[in-house]
Design a protein around this motif. Structure first.
Motif, PDB file in Angstrom:
ATOM      1  N   GLY A  86       0.755  -1.610  -0.114  1.00 10.86           N
ATOM      2  CA  GLY A  86       0.116   0.012   0.076  1.00 10.86           C
ATOM      3  C   GLY A  86       0.802   1.264   0.237  1.00 10.86           C
ATOM      4  O   GLY A  86      -0.003   2.473  -0.004  1.00 10.86           O
ATOM      5  N   GLY A  87       2.113   1.302  -0.163  1.00 14.90           N
ATOM      6  CA  GLY A  87       2.650   2.598  -0.297  1.00 14.90           C
ATOM      7  C   GLY A  87       2.757   3.048  -1.456  1.00 14.90           C
ATOM      8  O   GLY A  87       3.009   2.487  -2.297  1.00 14.90           O
ATOM      9  N   SER A  88       2.914   4.376  -0.966  1.00 11.66           N
ATOM     10  CA  SER A  88       3.513   5.915  -3.057  1.00 11.66           C
ATOM     11  C   SER A  88       4.069   6.725  -2.104  1.00 11.66           C
ATOM     12  O   SER A  88       3.670   7.180  -1.425  1.00 11.66           O
TER      13      SER A  88
ATOM     14  N   GLY B  92       9.021  11.029  -3.502  1.00 10.85           N
ATOM     15  CA  GLY B  92       9.776  10.777  -1.783  1.00 10.85           C
ATOM     16  C   GLY B  92       9.513  11.150  -0.602  1.00 10.85           C
ATOM     17  O   GLY B  92      10.310  10.870   0.003  1.00 10.85           O
ATOM     18  N   PHE B  93       7.872  11.412  -0.691  1.00  4.35           N
ATOM     19  CA  PHE B  93       7.174  11.433   1.091  1.00  4.35           C
ATOM     20  C   PHE B  93       6.961  10.100   0.489  1.00  4.35           C
ATOM     21  O   PHE B  93       5.644  10.375  -0.022  1.00  4.35           O
ATOM     22  N   TRP B  94       7.000   8.788   0.750  1.00  3.72           N
ATOM     23  CA  TRP B  94       6.173   8.300   0.450  1.00  3.72           C
ATOM     24  C   TRP B  94       5.413   7.764   1.851  1.00  3.72           C
ATOM     25  O   TRP B  94       5.759   7.881   3.212  1.00  3.72           O
ATOM     26  N   GLU B  95       4.182   7.230   1.539  1.00  4.45           N
ATOM     27  CA  GLU B  95       3.154   6.884   2.549  1.00  4.45           C
ATOM     28  C   GLU B  95       2.169   5.776   2.176  1.00  4.45           C
ATOM     29  O   GLU B  95       1.686   4.998   1.104  1.00  4.45           O
ATOM     30  N   TRP B  96       1.974   5.230   3.496  1.00  4.08           N
ATOM     31  CA  TRP B  96       0.373   4.536   3.311  1.00  4.08           C
ATOM     32  C   TRP B  96      -0.503   4.510   2.676  1.00  4.08           C
ATOM     33  O   TRP B  96      -1.224   6.079   3.548  1.00  4.08           O
ATOM     34  N   SER B  97      -1.269   5.254   1.708  1.00  6.02           N
ATOM     35  CA  SER B  97      -1.896   5.559   1.309  1.00  6.02           C
ATOM     36  C   SER B  97      -3.660   6.101   1.239  1.00  6.02           C
ATOM     37  O   SER B  97      -3.144   6.196   1.844  1.00  6.02           O
ATOM     38  N   ASP B  98      -4.023   4.570   1.795  1.00  4.14           N
ATOM     39  CA  ASP B  98      -5.282   4.655   2.532  1.00  4.14           C
ATOM     40  C   ASP B  98      -5.755   5.363   3.784  1.00  4.14           C
ATOM     41  O   ASP B  98      -6.172   5.042   4.029  1.00  4.14           O
TER      42      ASP B  98
ATOM     43  N   ASN C 226      -3.300   7.937   5.033  1.00  4.35           N
ATOM     44  CA  ASN C 226      -2.483   8.664   4.774  1.00  4.35           C
ATOM     45  C   ASN C 226      -1.312   9.289   6.297  1.00  4.35           C
ATOM     46  O   ASN C 226      -1.044  10.375   6.229  1.00  4.35           O
ATOM     47  N   LYS C 227      -0.433   8.157   6.022  1.00  5.85           N
ATOM     48  CA  LYS C 227       0.253   7.937   7.255  1.00  5.85           C
ATOM     49  C   LYS C 227       1.359   7.639   6.433  1.00  5.85           C
ATOM     50  O   LYS C 227       2.109   7.174   5.311  1.00  5.85           O
ATOM     51  N   LEU C 228       2.799   8.623   6.789  1.00  4.94           N
ATOM     52  CA  LEU C 228       4.009   8.636   6.365  1.00  4.94           C
ATOM     53  C   LEU C 228       4.783   7.346   6.672  1.00  4.94           C
ATOM     54  O   LEU C 228       4.573   6.827   8.021  1.00  4.94           O
ATOM     55  N   ILE C 229       5.479   6.863   6.152  1.00  4.08           N
ATOM     56  CA  ILE C 229       6.178   5.850   6.377  1.00  4.08           C
ATOM     57  C   ILE C 229       7.644   6.510   6.530  1.00  4.08           C
ATOM     58  O   ILE C 229       8.458   6.282   5.670  1.00  4.08           O
ATOM     59  N   LEU C 230       7.678   5.936   8.105  1.00  6.75           N
ATOM     60  CA  LEU C 230       8.900   6.685   8.770  1.00  6.75           C
ATOM     61  C   LEU C 230       8.965   5.445   9.481  1.00  6.75           C
ATOM     62  O   LEU C 230      10.784   6.116   9.867  1.00  6.75           O
ATOM     63  N   GLU C 231       8.820   4.983  10.464  1.00 11.27           N
ATOM     64  CA  GLU C 231       9.221   3.683  11.561  1.00 11.27           C
ATOM     65  C   GLU C 231       9.348   3.009  10.746  1.00 11.27           C
ATOM     66  O   GLU C 231      10.121   2.109  11.368  1.00 11.27           O
ATOM     67  N   TYR C 232       8.969   1.905   9.970  1.00 13.22           N
ATOM     68  CA  TYR C 232       9.517   0.717   9.121  1.00 13.22           C
ATOM     69  C   TYR C 232       9.389   0.873   7.875  1.00 13.22           C
ATOM     70  O   TYR C 232       8.798   1.142   7.281  1.00 13.22           O
ATOM     71  N   THR C 233      10.407   0.594   7.827  1.00 11.86           N
ATOM     72  CA  THR C 233      11.126  -0.013   5.934  1.00 11.86           C
ATOM     73  C   THR C 233      11.937  -0.984   5.817  1.00 11.86           C
ATOM     74  O   THR C 233      12.383  -1.258   7.016  1.00 11.86           O
TER      75      THR C 233
END
Length: 168
Positions: A93-95, A101-107, A109-116
């Motif tokens: 679900g990331g985009s 350059g700002f990756w978020e979980w689209s559904d 609306n949370k930036l992907i910051l904690e785990y990648t």
């Protein structure tokens, strides 16, 4: 949904446990997952297919969840496909389609910051054209993440969290 109470060192912990998922779904912690490896879709079509069953493309928040998904996908993707990036790619679900350059979980609306779990060299710019805006797990890369063109057709994983219709 069932509730479990654990007594640990004098502290009561209350947690939810998925009691059952609908047929065709696999449970892990407080979610049910549907692995769609036959009917490959573009990222937006995969997202829409998940919405049709009151789900969303999977949001991966921990290494343990990523490992659970990878273990299931490893058994579902054919041994010939596993050796190719495209054939072994699975949409999650990331985009960064909204802002490069700002990756978020689209559904959610949370930036992907904690785990990648990006593969080495990822995310990249797709040869400089900035046209790789959606995240896939890539079997050939041990299900690490890679940014890909959203228009490509890949397998996908839908997720339903506690309290939704796929939890029995």
């Amino acid at each position: 949904m069932k509730w479990s109470v654990c007594q640990l060192l004098g502290v009561t912990l209350l947690s939810t446990v998925v009691s059952a998922c609908q047929s065709g779904w696999n449970g892990y912690r407080d979610s049910c997952y549907q692995f769609n490896v036959v009917n490959k879709q573009s990222w937006s079509d995969a997202k829409n297919e998940c919405h049709k069953v009151n789900a969303h493309l999977v949001v991966i928040e921990t290494q343990e969840e990523n490992d659970f998904l990878a273990a299931h996908l490893n058994g579902l993707i054919s041994s010939t496909d596993i050796h190719h990036d495209s054939a072994s790619s699975v949409w999650i679900g990331g985009s960064d389609d909204d802002t490069e350059g700002f990756w978020e979980w689209s559904d959610i609306n949370k930036l992907i910051l904690e785990y990648t779990n990006w593969a080495p060299g990822e995310p990249d710019t797709g040869g400089g054209d900035h046209d790789e805006d959606c995240i896939s797990m890539v079997g050939r890369r041990h299900f690490q993440w890679q940014d890909r063109r959203c228009s490509e057709s890949h397998s996908y994983v839908c997720e339903i969290t506690e309290g939704s219709h796929a939890v029995g």
